[in-house]
Design an enzyme around this catalytic site. Structure first.
Site, PDB file in Angstrom:
ATOM      1  N   HIS A  62       3.413   5.054   6.418  1.00 13.48           N
ATOM      2  CA  HIS A  62       2.195   4.677   7.131  1.00 13.48           C
ATOM      3  C   HIS A  62       1.905   5.654   8.260  1.00 13.48           C
ATOM      4  CE1 HIS A  62       2.494   0.756   5.044  1.00 13.48           C
ATOM      5  NE2 HIS A  62       3.788   1.034   5.128  1.00 13.48           N
ATOM      6  N   ARG A 114       0.817  -1.218   0.000  1.00 17.10           N
ATOM      7  CA  ARG A 114       0.000   0.000   0.000  1.00 17.10           C
ATOM      8  C   ARG A 114       0.849   1.266   0.000  1.00 17.10           C
ATOM      9  NH1 ARG A 114      -0.212  -2.700   4.871  1.00 17.10           N
ATOM     10  NH2 ARG A 114      -0.094  -1.520   6.839  1.00 17.10           N
TER      11      ARG A 114
END
Length: 229
Positions: free
Chosen positions: A182, A60
């Site tokens: 993140h 991601r």
């Protein structure tokens, strides 16, 4: 003056389904892809030219970086991936639905697990099939370095050596650096850069797909912070 840009990855499939993700390697949702592309368009509008990119070893974040760089015409720049920029490891909570977990353990306890600076989540055993110890991307690591769960304090402790060894020297050399990572690995770096207290960091939110730009002097002190949105 060097520029440092943080981008928290776009919405992931497990963000969408409200699950604890951590080190589990899930992909971006369609909305997450669009968030990443929009981040790239904002960077293009801002006219920022990068010399180096860093990201985690999780899909991601990698895809967020690539979509963003493609949109601003800089997909070609040197890139380095490292596990040290991974999301914090949520231990045995990984894969669980956040709302259901709150119903089981109480909202206050789940909030502590999610936001406390130094409280660990329930740990995941190294022999569990979901453990990162079973993942080939971490095979080069000393098994003792692979966590069974992390809080933000531990996340900061693993991020800072990479900052000192790789990212900071690039910035001192005057290079513009982009980091796609993140919520918690970027919160850890933000805490370090802005000297945020242990208590105040609990309230810091990193918006998905929204670039944060720092202007840093030669001592890596923040001269200016700007959100592009």
């Amino acid at each position: 003056m060097a520029k440092l840009v943080f981008i928290r990855h776009g919405q992931s499939a497990w963000n969408l389904s409200n699950q604890f993700t951590g080190w589990v390697d899930v992909d971006l949702s369609p909305e997450g892809v669009e968030q990443a592309k929009n981040a790239g368009r904002l960077l293009k509008e801002a006219g920022i030219e990068f010399d180096k990119a860093y990201t985690s070893v999780l899909t991601r974040a990698i895809k967020t970086l690539h979509y963003a760089l493609e949109e601003c015409g800089q997909l070609w720049i040197p890139e380095e991936k490292t596990w040290r920029l991974n999301e914090r490891h949520y231990g045995a909570l990984q894969g669980l639905n956040k709302a259901e977990t709150a119903e089981k353990y109480g909202e206050e306890q789940v909030h502590i697990w999610r936001r406390s600076y130094d409280t660990l989540p329930p740990l995941l055993d190294a022999n569990d099939e979901g453990s990162a110890a079973q993942d080939r991307r971490y095979a080069h690591l000393d098994p003792r370095a692979i966590p069974g769960g992390e809080n933000l304090k531990v996340t900061l402790e693993r991020v800072i050596p990479f900052w000192e060894d790789k990212i900071a020297p690039d910035l001192i050399d005057g290079k513009n650096v982009i980091i796609a990572a993140h919520g918690n690995s970027l919160r850890a770096l933000t805490k370090y850069l802005e000297n945020i207290s242990d208590d105040d960091i609990m309230n810091l939110e990193m918006a998905t797909g929204e670039p944060v730009v720092y202007d840093l002097d030669e001592k890596l002190q923040v001269q200016n912070k700007q959100k592009l949105n």
